[in-house]
Design a protein around this motif. Sequence first.
Motif, PDB file in Angstrom:
ATOM      1  N   ARG A   1       0.819  -1.222   0.000  1.00 18.42           N
ATOM      2  CA  ARG A   1       0.000   0.000   0.000  1.00 18.42           C
ATOM      3  C   ARG A   1       0.850   1.268   0.000  1.00 18.42           C
ATOM      4  NH1 ARG A   1      -5.389  -0.548   1.855  1.00 18.42           N
ATOM      5  NH2 ARG A   1      -5.181   1.339   3.046  1.00 18.42           N
TER       6      ARG A   1
ATOM      7  N   ASN B   1       1.445   2.866  -3.854  1.00 18.71           N
ATOM      8  CA  ASN B   1       0.608   3.830  -4.574  1.00 18.71           C
ATOM      9  C   ASN B   1      -0.018   4.838  -3.617  1.00 18.71           C
ATOM     10  OD1 ASN B   1      -1.267   2.153  -3.413  1.00 18.71           O
ATOM     11  ND2 ASN B   1      -2.643   2.123  -5.175  1.00 18.71           N
TER      12      ASN B   1
ATOM     13  N   MET C   1      -1.490   4.600  -0.772  1.00 18.09           N
ATOM     14  CA  MET C   1      -2.774   4.373  -0.113  1.00 18.09           C
ATOM     15  C   MET C   1      -2.710   4.744   1.372  1.00 18.09           C
ATOM     16  SD  MET C   1      -4.925   3.519  -2.347  1.00 18.09           S
ATOM     17  CE  MET C   1      -6.375   2.697  -1.698  1.00 18.09           C
TER      18      MET C   1
ATOM     19  N   LEU D   1      -4.446   7.762   3.080  1.00 18.25           N
ATOM     20  CA  LEU D   1      -5.842   7.762   3.509  1.00 18.25           C
ATOM     21  C   LEU D   1      -5.989   7.368   4.973  1.00 18.25           C
ATOM     22  CD1 LEU D   1      -7.258   5.866   0.407  1.00 18.25           C
ATOM     23  CD2 LEU D   1      -7.032   8.329   0.741  1.00 18.25           C
TER      24      LEU D   1
ATOM     25  N   PRO E   1      -5.135   8.236   8.653  1.00 16.96           N
ATOM     26  CA  PRO E   1      -4.605   9.404   9.357  1.00 16.96           C
ATOM     27  C   PRO E   1      -3.380   9.096  10.222  1.00 16.96           C
ATOM     28  CG  PRO E   1      -6.989   9.280   9.584  1.00 16.96           C
ATOM     29  CD  PRO E   1      -6.552   8.008   8.925  1.00 16.96           C
TER      30      PRO E   1
ATOM     31  N   VAL F   1      -3.099  11.360  -6.534  1.00 19.94           N
ATOM     32  CA  VAL F   1      -4.111  10.937  -7.502  1.00 19.94           C
ATOM     33  C   VAL F   1      -3.433  10.525  -8.819  1.00 19.94           C
ATOM     34  CG1 VAL F   1      -6.035  11.749  -8.924  1.00 19.94           C
ATOM     35  CG2 VAL F   1      -5.996  12.263  -6.490  1.00 19.94           C
TER      36      VAL F   1
ATOM     37  N   ARG G   1      -1.647   7.184  -8.414  1.00 18.48           N
ATOM     38  CA  ARG G   1      -2.557   6.027  -8.430  1.00 18.48           C
ATOM     39  C   ARG G   1      -3.072   5.741  -9.827  1.00 18.48           C
ATOM     40  NH1 ARG G   1      -5.285   8.701  -3.661  1.00 18.48           N
ATOM     41  NH2 ARG G   1      -3.776   8.365  -1.996  1.00 18.48           N
TER      42      ARG G   1
END
Lengths: 260, 315
Positions: free
Chosen positions: A56, A59, A61, A64, A66, A89, A92
Amino acid sequence: MVQEAVDVHMESRNLVVRYGNRVGVGVGGGVSLPLYRHRITALIGPSGCGKTTFLRALNRMHDLTPTARVEGEVLLDGENIYAPGVDPVLVRRRVGMVFQKPTAFPTMSIYDNVAAGLKLVGIRDRKRLDEAVERALKGAALWDEVKDRLRAPASGLSGGQQQRLTIARALAVEPEVLLMDEPTASLDPISTQAIEDLLLTLKEQVTVVIVTHNMQQAARVSDFTAFFLNGEMVEFGPTELLFTKPKDPRTEAYISGRFG
Amino acid sequence: MRRLYSHFGDRLFAFFLLLLALGVVALALLMAYELYRGGSLALGRFGLLGFALGREWDPVVQKAFGAWPYILGTFIVSFSALFLSFFPALAAAIFAAEYAPRWLAQIINFLLDLMAAVPSVVYGLWGIFVLAPWLRDKVQLPLYMWAAEHLPGLLPLLGVPTGYGLMTAVLILASMIVPYTAALARDAIALVPKEHREAAYALGATRWEVMRLAILPLARGGIIAGAFLALARAVGETMAVTMVIGNSHKLPYTLFGGAATMPSVIANEFTEAVEDLHLSALIAVGFLLFLVSMLVNSTAAYVLRRQERLVKGVL
């Protein structure tokens, strides 16, 4: 395989991911791992070893979550995707992802699911969409099964079909790298077989990184394998070598089934 | 399985549970029956349809009772309030669920819950002493004066700018139902599985696109159900509305002028309803209100159940 000239497509350098104070991956020094272009790299290891956490990070991830913090670098064609000013963005869109559970958007049709990513990048032209959807569905070996019902809701497909649909959706935007987080974990053996066959053709177009719980799967499909344990990347090498002559005793213990 | 329930204590407990649960059902049925019986004098005199559609409500001279002004008032006030409050409430829910940092989301959620807990008489009091005078002086009068000069055709629609009327009631009611819509929308958004958000993010979606692709389609049912519950609350709201609506059932209603709703006429007139027919007519209004609330509530329950099935089917 090892003799062929391969170049590094993506690469982590001293990568550490923390959740609050807990180190998720990168225990005992950050993870440095090359991911070769148009090859399949498998990440194996027991539950909680950090393989998904590592995946993760590739890319962004973790942006997302916190509490998650990423240190070190991830280079995509030599550029650090964590450098200031890089838009996650856009990262990804170049580095796609497929998850463990099939995540077809249930209220959309099969066609709209595959076209979703294309519409995000602003492609509205009917003909281009039609072509891209067909190409992606063929690429995911789903075309023959759904070509007569592209307008039907995606929720009507079986689990294995939905998983291939999410692969088609990820492929439609033509990513350079495809990350797969245990893509066959919730599927039956026949669907698993279909996806494994698919992986071997996919690598002609994309670089694949696959997290798997299943060592046989890693041995069957991957060119390179990295073994993770307790947040540490223990060993990395060509799959054949790692499975036949592991250097680290912990790797040997794991692949011979003594734990995990 | 049978054996599990065979202990005496368990059976006693199950028996009491059943008794209490049946009590709730019986209470609802009894209430509907009592309302119908209490209103039967008026309903018998004018007929259900004649009563519901009758435009004359005159307890003194003609002794005629038609509930249409109140039904119309209830629909205008509650739908307008829902329309005004829906998008701000939805925006608050989306912001709290997806955009705000956790500390801010907690504050927003706390305040929304607090808004729901404020007694309606307090909203009414604020409406009487703050909102109505302010609206009259700063909005209604200037608008009225402007219309008188430039667009006299508008005047019959505006009505007398007293500050106590339809507009004030709608605004008060809209602010009262915001927390209901917001809370249910928030819960519906939170119910969307994490995998679906991540799938959209992994496709290279921005926050708004994740909302549009993955979250709103799955949360839609819950959001609509929240709107229905807010509507049910608006339909039944009595105190605050009665305090600011001006209580006039003279048709046609105007934007600024007084109006009345089903709950407001009951609250206003039950103390002076000394004649049997008048009292019966008020209870019949209550019966109609019961029917409308039941309809709105069951629609909400139906939508909510479908929503849960949709989300579960995904998991």
